[in-house]
Write a protein that holds these residues in place. Structure first.
Motif, PDB file in Angstrom:
ATOM      1  N   ILE A   1      12.547   4.955  -4.015  1.00 45.67           N
ATOM      2  CA  ILE A   1      12.484   4.161  -5.247  1.00 45.67           C
ATOM      3  C   ILE A   1      11.141   4.344  -5.959  1.00 45.67           C
ATOM      4  O   ILE A   1      11.099   4.724  -7.135  1.00 45.67           O
ATOM      5  CB  ILE A   1      12.771   2.678  -4.960  1.00 45.67           C
ATOM      6  N   PRO A   2       9.996   4.107  -5.292  1.00 41.35           N
ATOM      7  CA  PRO A   2       8.716   4.360  -5.986  1.00 41.35           C
ATOM      8  C   PRO A   2       8.485   5.831  -6.288  1.00 41.35           C
ATOM      9  O   PRO A   2       7.893   6.171  -7.315  1.00 41.35           O
ATOM     10  CB  PRO A   2       7.666   3.818  -5.009  1.00 41.35           C
ATOM     11  N   LEU A   3       8.966   6.727  -5.397  1.00 39.75           N
ATOM     12  CA  LEU A   3       8.804   8.154  -5.654  1.00 39.75           C
ATOM     13  C   LEU A   3       9.564   8.580  -6.903  1.00 39.75           C
ATOM     14  O   LEU A   3       9.039   9.307  -7.752  1.00 39.75           O
ATOM     15  CB  LEU A   3       9.294   8.962  -4.445  1.00 39.75           C
ATOM     16  N   GLY A   4      10.817   8.124  -7.016  1.00 41.18           N
ATOM     17  CA  GLY A   4      11.615   8.477  -8.184  1.00 41.18           C
ATOM     18  C   GLY A   4      11.042   7.899  -9.466  1.00 41.18           C
ATOM     19  O   GLY A   4      10.989   8.576 -10.507  1.00 41.18           O
TER      20      GLY A   4
ATOM     21  N   LEU B   1       2.169   6.810  -6.749  1.00 42.82           N
ATOM     22  CA  LEU B   1       1.163   7.760  -7.195  1.00 42.82           C
ATOM     23  C   LEU B   1       1.566   9.182  -6.837  1.00 42.82           C
ATOM     24  O   LEU B   1       1.396  10.104  -7.643  1.00 42.82           O
ATOM     25  CB  LEU B   1      -0.193   7.416  -6.572  1.00 42.82           C
ATOM     26  N   CYS B   2       2.126   9.378  -5.633  1.00 45.08           N
ATOM     27  CA  CYS B   2       2.584  10.712  -5.243  1.00 45.08           C
ATOM     28  C   CYS B   2       3.669  11.199  -6.196  1.00 45.08           C
ATOM     29  O   CYS B   2       3.677  12.367  -6.604  1.00 45.08           O
ATOM     30  CB  CYS B   2       3.129  10.677  -3.817  1.00 45.08           C
ATOM     31  N   GLY B   3       4.610  10.317  -6.542  1.00 43.87           N
ATOM     32  CA  GLY B   3       5.669  10.691  -7.465  1.00 43.87           C
ATOM     33  C   GLY B   3       5.132  11.083  -8.828  1.00 43.87           C
ATOM     34  O   GLY B   3       5.589  12.057  -9.437  1.00 43.87           O
ATOM     35  N   VAL B   4       4.142  10.338  -9.315  1.00 48.52           N
ATOM     36  CA  VAL B   4       3.521  10.665 -10.609  1.00 48.52           C
ATOM     37  C   VAL B   4       2.882  12.045 -10.554  1.00 48.52           C
ATOM     38  O   VAL B   4       3.049  12.873 -11.464  1.00 48.52           O
ATOM     39  CB  VAL B   4       2.478   9.594 -10.985  1.00 48.52           C
ATOM     40  N   LEU B   5       2.156  12.334  -9.480  1.00 50.64           N
ATOM     41  CA  LEU B   5       1.466  13.620  -9.358  1.00 50.64           C
ATOM     42  C   LEU B   5       2.447  14.774  -9.213  1.00 50.64           C
ATOM     43  O   LEU B   5       2.244  15.856  -9.775  1.00 50.64           O
ATOM     44  CB  LEU B   5       0.498  13.582  -8.178  1.00 50.64           C
TER      45      LEU B   5
ATOM     46  N   PRO C   1      20.154   5.829   4.138  1.00 49.27           N
ATOM     47  CA  PRO C   1      19.791   4.540   4.762  1.00 49.27           C
ATOM     48  C   PRO C   1      18.365   4.507   5.307  1.00 49.27           C
ATOM     49  O   PRO C   1      17.748   3.443   5.383  1.00 49.27           O
ATOM     50  CB  PRO C   1      20.810   4.414   5.904  1.00 49.27           C
ATOM     51  N   ARG C   2      17.817   5.665   5.674  1.00 48.82           N
ATOM     52  CA  ARG C   2      16.459   5.721   6.219  1.00 48.82           C
ATOM     53  C   ARG C   2      15.396   5.726   5.139  1.00 48.82           C
ATOM     54  O   ARG C   2      14.327   5.133   5.300  1.00 48.82           O
ATOM     55  CB  ARG C   2      16.293   6.976   7.080  1.00 48.82           C
ATOM     56  N   TYR C   3      15.679   6.388   4.026  1.00 51.84           N
ATOM     57  CA  TYR C   3      14.630   6.664   3.043  1.00 51.84           C
ATOM     58  C   TYR C   3      14.820   5.993   1.687  1.00 51.84           C
ATOM     59  O   TYR C   3      13.968   6.174   0.812  1.00 51.84           O
ATOM     60  CB  TYR C   3      14.527   8.179   2.812  1.00 51.84           C
TER      61      TYR C   3
ATOM     62  N   GLU D   1       0.831  -1.206   0.000  1.00 51.73           N
ATOM     63  CA  GLU D   1       0.000   0.000   0.000  1.00 51.73           C
ATOM     64  C   GLU D   1       0.862   1.251   0.000  1.00 51.73           C
ATOM     65  O   GLU D   1       0.600   2.206  -0.732  1.00 51.73           O
ATOM     66  CB  GLU D   1      -0.925   0.003   1.219  1.00 51.73           C
ATOM     67  N   ARG D   2       1.908   1.243   0.845  1.00 45.24           N
ATOM     68  CA  ARG D   2       2.791   2.410   0.918  1.00 45.24           C
ATOM     69  C   ARG D   2       3.537   2.596  -0.407  1.00 45.24           C
ATOM     70  O   ARG D   2       3.712   3.722  -0.885  1.00 45.24           O
ATOM     71  CB  ARG D   2       3.793   2.227   2.067  1.00 45.24           C
ATOM     72  N   TRP D   3       3.968   1.498  -1.020  1.00 42.96           N
ATOM     73  CA  TRP D   3       4.710   1.572  -2.271  1.00 42.96           C
ATOM     74  C   TRP D   3       3.838   2.183  -3.367  1.00 42.96           C
ATOM     75  O   TRP D   3       4.282   3.067  -4.100  1.00 42.96           O
ATOM     76  CB  TRP D   3       5.181   0.177  -2.676  1.00 42.96           C
ATOM     77  N   LEU D   4       2.595   1.723  -3.471  1.00 40.03           N
ATOM     78  CA  LEU D   4       1.689   2.247  -4.488  1.00 40.03           C
ATOM     79  C   LEU D   4       1.342   3.706  -4.218  1.00 40.03           C
ATOM     80  O   LEU D   4       1.225   4.512  -5.138  1.00 40.03           O
ATOM     81  CB  LEU D   4       0.417   1.403  -4.542  1.00 40.03           C
TER      82      LEU D   4
END
Length: 273
Positions: A57-60, A9-13, A50-52, A2-5
């Protein structure tokens, strides 16, 4: 998952918001609670990566899809009706304003915070109005002007509320830049991407320092920028009644999307806790 998707979506927007006139990718990063981790990564990469790294990855990936992959789609949508497309993003931004207001007051609200919000709102509103309605300057697109466009996009990422596309439209650079991105033109990509990356790296530390020292003032200033930049892009002319109807539908759809993402954030945080 759920977090990955959600992050995808946030990255796309955010990527699409950098392209859409009047919408700041940095503002969307703030309202989706991505801005501060991004700035931490840019200013203190050894501690933040290391934290983020799994988060980015999905955001980029989403940002690349929104910025490059959606350039052609957004260009087509704007060609069909820039009014309806703009109302979609207005609904998205309005839907996130309540969470942004709560975030701004997390460390209290002082008189300086309200002054910051008012000053930033007035400055951004009249600046964008002047650029969009008063100045009528056009330039010949070339490598250096495309590099300038990349720098504007970089500023819109680091400085929330900086609506780079509006400035490009005022200079006559927006349409050729968007068409170049849509067809992956090497000249456009080789010029705008380095300019954007260099600008982000140069400004990240300065902006992060200001947030650490004056959090409430900075965040209320961003809130004022969000409100002003949203107000100034509200379409005022419509070609036909159907366009008004579709504008309402898309605005409500954008608002519902923002509401859904806020609820998803709450669920993720609850599960993590």
């Amino acid at each position: 998952m759920e977090r990955w998707l959600r992050d995808l979506l946030c990255g796309v927007l955010i990527g699409a918001g950098a392209i859409l006139p009047g919408v700041s990718g940095g503002v969307l990063a703030v309202v989706f609670d991505i801005y501060r981790p991004l700035m931490e990564t840019l200013t203190h990469p050894r501690a933040a990566i290391p934290r983020y790294w799994k988060w980015f990855i999905p955001l980029g990936l989403g940002w690349c899809l929104g910025f490059l992959g959606f350039a052609k789609g957004i260009a087509a949508a704007i060609h069909v009706s820039s009014t309806v497309t703009t109302w979609l993003f207005i609904g998205l931004i309005v839907g996130t304003v309540p969470s942004l207001f709560r975030e701004a007051g997390k460390e209290g609200r002082s008189a300086g915070s309200w002054v910051s919000m008012a000053v930033c709102a007035l400055a951004v509103f009249f600046s964008l109005f002047y650029v969009g309605k008063v100045i009528c300057v056009t330039v010949e697109p070339n490598f250096w002007w495309y590099n300038f466009c990349g720098a504007l996009w970089g500023m819109s990422v680091v400085i929330p509320g900086m609506t780079s596309s509006s400035v490009m439209m005022a200079l006559g650079l927006y349409q050729p830049m968007l068409e170049g991105l849509a067809r992956l033109d090497l000249l456009v990509l080789s010029a705008c991407l380095p300019g954007m990356i260099l600008t982000i790296l140069l400004l990240a530390r300065l902006v992060s320092w200001f947030f650490r020292r004056h959090y409430a003032i900075a965040f209320h200033g961003i809130l004022g920028i969000v409100l002003a930049s949203t107000l100034v892009i509200i379409p005022t002319s419509y070609s036909r009644p159907a366009e008004v109807l579709w504008s309402v539908v898309c605005c409500l759809g954008g608002f519902a999307m923002a509401f859904f993402m806020a609820r998803l954030d709450q669920k993720i945080q609850k599960d993590a806790g």
